[in-house]
Design a protein around this motif. Structure first.
Motif, PDB file in Angstrom:
ATOM      1  N   PRO A   1       2.820   7.067  -7.564  1.00  9.69           N
ATOM      2  CA  PRO A   1       2.099   5.899  -8.433  1.00  9.69           C
ATOM      3  C   PRO A   1       2.715   5.896 -10.023  1.00  9.69           C
ATOM      4  N   ASN A   2       2.884   4.992 -10.342  1.00  6.35           N
ATOM      5  CA  ASN A   2       3.510   4.915 -11.711  1.00  6.35           C
ATOM      6  C   ASN A   2       2.304   5.204 -12.858  1.00  6.35           C
ATOM      7  N   PRO A   3       2.202   6.381 -13.523  1.00  3.35           N
ATOM      8  CA  PRO A   3       0.927   6.901 -14.336  1.00  3.35           C
ATOM      9  C   PRO A   3       0.860   6.059 -15.539  1.00  3.35           C
ATOM     10  N   LEU A   4       1.864   5.026 -15.769  1.00  2.00           N
ATOM     11  CA  LEU A   4       1.755   4.057 -16.986  1.00  2.00           C
ATOM     12  C   LEU A   4       1.113   2.863 -16.351  1.00  2.00           C
ATOM     13  N   ARG A   5       0.745   2.689 -15.136  1.00  2.00           N
ATOM     14  CA  ARG A   5       0.205   1.316 -14.645  1.00  2.00           C
ATOM     15  C   ARG A   5      -0.723   1.873 -13.726  1.00  2.00           C
ATOM     16  N   PRO A   6      -1.955   2.382 -13.858  1.00 10.87           N
ATOM     17  CA  PRO A   6      -2.905   3.003 -13.115  1.00 10.87           C
ATOM     18  C   PRO A   6      -3.781   1.837 -12.565  1.00 10.87           C
ATOM     19  N   GLN A   7      -3.659   0.550 -12.912  1.00  6.24           N
ATOM     20  CA  GLN A   7      -4.579  -0.718 -12.854  1.00  6.24           C
ATOM     21  C   GLN A   7      -4.025  -1.309 -11.524  1.00  6.24           C
ATOM     22  N   ILE A   8      -2.711  -0.643 -10.958  1.00  7.48           N
ATOM     23  CA  ILE A   8      -1.948  -1.511  -9.827  1.00  7.48           C
ATOM     24  C   ILE A   8      -1.567  -0.530  -9.021  1.00  7.48           C
ATOM     25  N   SER A   9      -1.075  -0.873  -7.857  1.00  8.29           N
ATOM     26  CA  SER A   9      -0.483   0.402  -7.099  1.00  8.29           C
ATOM     27  C   SER A   9       1.066  -0.263  -7.020  1.00  8.29           C
ATOM     28  N   GLU A  10       1.905   0.750  -7.985  1.00  8.67           N
ATOM     29  CA  GLU A  10       3.087   0.693  -8.141  1.00  8.67           C
ATOM     30  C   GLU A  10       3.802   1.946  -8.037  1.00  8.67           C
ATOM     31  N   ARG A  11       4.881   1.946  -7.241  1.00 11.04           N
ATOM     32  CA  ARG A  11       5.511   3.150  -7.010  1.00 11.04           C
ATOM     33  C   ARG A  11       6.730   3.422  -7.819  1.00 11.04           C
ATOM     34  N   ILE A  12       6.875   4.402  -8.242  1.00 13.34           N
ATOM     35  CA  ILE A  12       8.318   4.777  -8.845  1.00 13.34           C
ATOM     36  C   ILE A  12       8.784   6.141  -8.208  1.00 13.34           C
ATOM     37  N   TYR A  13      10.203   6.552  -8.222  1.00 15.03           N
ATOM     38  CA  TYR A  13      10.852   7.603  -7.774  1.00 15.03           C
ATOM     39  C   TYR A  13      11.233   8.331  -8.917  1.00 15.03           C
TER      40      TYR A  13
ATOM     41  N   VAL B   1      12.185   5.534 -11.732  1.00 11.69           N
ATOM     42  CA  VAL B   1      12.883   4.601 -11.448  1.00 11.69           C
ATOM     43  C   VAL B   1      11.886   3.694 -10.457  1.00 11.69           C
ATOM     44  N   GLY B   2      11.831   2.456 -10.756  1.00 12.18           N
ATOM     45  CA  GLY B   2      10.870   1.504  -9.941  1.00 12.18           C
ATOM     46  C   GLY B   2      11.581   0.034  -9.787  1.00 12.18           C
ATOM     47  N   GLY B   3      11.094  -0.678  -8.961  1.00 12.76           N
ATOM     48  CA  GLY B   3      11.873  -1.891  -8.710  1.00 12.76           C
ATOM     49  C   GLY B   3      12.343  -2.385  -7.006  1.00 12.76           C
ATOM     50  N   THR B   4      12.831  -3.122  -6.850  1.00  8.61           N
ATOM     51  CA  THR B   4      13.266  -3.546  -5.509  1.00  8.61           C
ATOM     52  C   THR B   4      14.237  -2.767  -5.119  1.00  8.61           C
ATOM     53  N   CYS B   5      15.066  -2.064  -5.734  1.00 11.15           N
ATOM     54  CA  CYS B   5      15.842  -1.086  -5.313  1.00 11.15           C
ATOM     55  C   CYS B   5      15.365   0.221  -4.599  1.00 11.15           C
ATOM     56  N   LEU B   6      14.225   0.510  -4.816  1.00  4.17           N
ATOM     57  CA  LEU B   6      13.558   1.547  -4.233  1.00  4.17           C
ATOM     58  C   LEU B   6      13.366   1.814  -2.771  1.00  4.17           C
ATOM     59  N   SER B   7      13.822   2.786  -2.455  1.00  5.98           N
ATOM     60  CA  SER B   7      13.627   2.945  -0.996  1.00  5.98           C
ATOM     61  C   SER B   7      12.113   3.183  -0.646  1.00  5.98           C
ATOM     62  N   PRO B   8      11.640   2.565   0.463  1.00  7.96           N
ATOM     63  CA  PRO B   8      10.437   2.904   1.106  1.00  7.96           C
ATOM     64  C   PRO B   8      10.166   4.396   1.334  1.00  7.96           C
ATOM     65  N   GLY B   9      10.975   5.370   1.276  1.00  7.29           N
ATOM     66  CA  GLY B   9      10.554   6.656   1.527  1.00  7.29           C
ATOM     67  C   GLY B   9      11.466   7.382   2.530  1.00  7.29           C
ATOM     68  N   TYR B  10      11.358   8.806   2.726  1.00  8.28           N
ATOM     69  CA  TYR B  10      12.109   9.425   3.655  1.00  8.28           C
ATOM     70  C   TYR B  10      11.659   9.236   4.964  1.00  8.28           C
ATOM     71  N   TYR B  11      12.466   9.163   5.862  1.00  8.94           N
ATOM     72  CA  TYR B  11      12.251   8.529   7.239  1.00  8.94           C
ATOM     73  C   TYR B  11      11.747   9.603   7.990  1.00  8.94           C
ATOM     74  N   ASN B  12      10.546   9.357   8.755  1.00 10.61           N
ATOM     75  CA  ASN B  12       9.662  10.350   9.251  1.00 10.61           C
ATOM     76  C   ASN B  12       9.292  11.778   8.584  1.00 10.61           C
ATOM     77  N   ALA B  13       9.004  11.572   7.432  1.00 11.84           N
ATOM     78  CA  ALA B  13       8.664  12.704   6.480  1.00 11.84           C
ATOM     79  C   ALA B  13       7.954  12.338   5.435  1.00 11.84           C
TER      80      ALA B  13
END
Length: 495
Positions: free
Chosen positions: A363-375, A341-353
């Motif tokens: 990183p989204n392996p289907l869009r290596p040209q930009i920095s896009e995270r998926i969960y 999953v990607g998008g504005t719903c995505l958490s910034p990550g686990y706190y202090n971990a």
């Protein structure tokens, strides 16, 4: 541009000041009262701790708890509700990660709070001074941006260390604005709250009613043990919207207390958190044929929900219900069968971990040209012929036996469709190489096994069965699968 969820609270307090906001029969807080109490708590915190400090909330589910959470937000801090019935050893694990500056609690829990959070300021929420510091609140609000943290909810970790899922204002703003429109929530809607505040299903309850200046009825936990009483509460409180885990809906359906006309106000029945058995859904639809039914899916890391399916056709009891399509501004990818999953719903990550974050926020392996995270959810899915997403179970619940890949979720779906089975689950005992089925209901083991032979190949049939009066539940109402397994294995050890 909206930057802060408090805009919804202030609008509700302005346009519907005397409307019941949160509580239960005879003990509601109005929106105006909730707004004032939150500002008092916010003023208290703003004078004592820096912005974006963690605030631990150790309180029972109540209007005062909601006020404490929103008070932390007024101070531009973020809150973490904690289950007060949790063992103190586990509480300390949460505290060691969160490192809260303040613990807001009930008076009766102050001693516990002091033990688990040494060095933090412990304050009973009801003892906060009734004064509002307009200057401090204004300064905090002006400095706030929408990517500041709103809350951190802790979920179980595979290593035994709870993980704190960080969620921002922007995450919740986008989710709730989508939900109120897509789910057709009217102004003044009346939700019946089932989820504890430390569980992410409560986010729509709290902020959905706030956005629509509605009412959140905090159904007593004891009512869920007595389905007839629960239905009476829903009718008395004129509830029109539910957002419950399927297990809670199944308990009502299986108790056979649903009849046409019993809940005349009910218009929306939403569910998420577990697989909904079509057999249970069909019982609700038979009793409430005019209601809107929506199946939703999503882990805590994506702000509660990332896909949804409005039930638009009939399903047989043995069918599987789709989880549908992505919510607005959400991207769903299937990578090697795993739902990502990607998008504005995505958490910034686990706190202090950061290490745990890097494992699954990738990183989204289907869009290596930009920095896009998926969960990477760890859940398996597939698209059906209608373009609807299907949930196929957990990747870690996929087993391989005798050369066959087996989805335990598929077995559970078939088990829960058997006539006479109220609720069931299964697990794989790798040491004994046996699939174990556990269920409640009147059906005999022979009946269950015979029914599954008609729908599952032989290699997927459980090797042993255990019938129970009830299955243990987690605090959020889901089946406690770990406890189910422990109880069965304890029986084996005794034998």
């Amino acid at each position: 541009m909206m930057r802060n969820v408090l805009d919804w609270l202030e609008n509700a307090a302005s346009c519907a000041p005397h409307t019941d906001a949160c509580g239960q029969s005879g003990a509601y807080r109005t929106w105006l009262e909730l707004w004032r109490k939150a500002r008092e708590i916010g003023s208290f915190l703003a004078r004592r701790i820096p912005a974006q400090s963690p605030v631990l909330i150790l309180m029972e589910k109540s209007p005062e708890c909601v006020a404490a959470m929103l008070g932390a937000v007024y101070a531009n801090c973020f809150y973490t509700p904690l289950d007060s019935s949790m063992p103190e050893a586990r509480m300390r694990l949460v505290v060691s990660t969160l490192e809260p500056r303040v613990v807001l609690c009930e008076r009766r829990l102050a001693e516990t709070a002091g033990r688990i959070a040494e060095g933090a300021l412990v304050c009973a929420a009801e003892d906060v001074p009734e004064e509002i510091d307009e200057t401090a609140l204004r300064e905090r609000r002006e400095a706030q941006i929408d990517c500041d943290l709103l809350y951190v909810l802790f979920t179980s970790g595979s290593t035994g260390i709870p993980k704190g899922v960080s969620i921002t204002h922007r995450n919740v703003i986008d989710f709730v604005e989508w939900a109120c429109g897509a789910l057709r929530l009217p102004g003044g809607c009346r939700f019946a709250s089932q989820a504890p505040f430390y569980f992410d299903n409560s986010v729509l309850d709290i902020y959905g009613t706030m956005r629509m200046a509605g009412t959140l009825c905090l159904v007593p936990r004891s009512d869920f043990l007595f389905p007839k009483r629960l239905v009476e509460t829903l009718r008395r409180e004129r509830i029109d919207t539910l957002f419950w885990v399927p297990s809670a809906l199944a308990a009502v359906a299986n108790a056979e207390v649903l009849e046409p006309g019993m809940l005349p106000e009910m218009r929306r029945v939403f569910f998420c958190g577990e697989t909904m058995a079509c057999r249970v859904l069909n019982r609700w639809r038979a009793a409430l044929p005019e209601a809107d039914y929506v199946n939703m899916y999503g882990p805590t890391e994506i702000t509660d929900v990332c896909t949804w399916y409005r039930v638009d056709r009939a399903f047989a009891d043995t069918d599987s219900l789709p989880i549908g399509k992505p919510c607005a501004n959400t991207r769903i990818l299937l990578i090697d069968g795993e739902i990502c999953v990607g998008g504005t719903c995505l958490s910034p990550g686990y706190y202090n971990a950061p290490e745990k974050t890097e494992e699954v926020f990738v990183p989204n392996p289907l869009r290596p040209q930009i920095s896009e995270r998926i969960y990477r959810t760890g859940d398996l899915g597939a698209w059906n012929e209608r373009g609807e997403l299907l949930f196929l179970g957990r990747r870690d619940a996929q087993i391989k036996r005798n050369g066959y890949r087996i989805e335990l979720g598929e077995i559970e779906g078939a088990l829960n469709a058997v006539e006479g089975v109220l609720l069931g689950c299964c697990y794989y005992d790798a040491a004994r190489e046996r699939i174990v089925g556990v269920y409640t209901g009147e059906a005999s083991e022979r009946t269950v096994q015979a029914a599954l032979r008609k729908v599952l190949p032989r290699y997927m049939l459980p090797d042993e069965w255990h019938r129970r009066e009830e299955l243990p539940r987690t605090g959020s109402g889901k089946i406690d699968r770990l406890q189910v397994r422990r109880e069965v294995e304890d029986e084996h050890s005794v034998v």
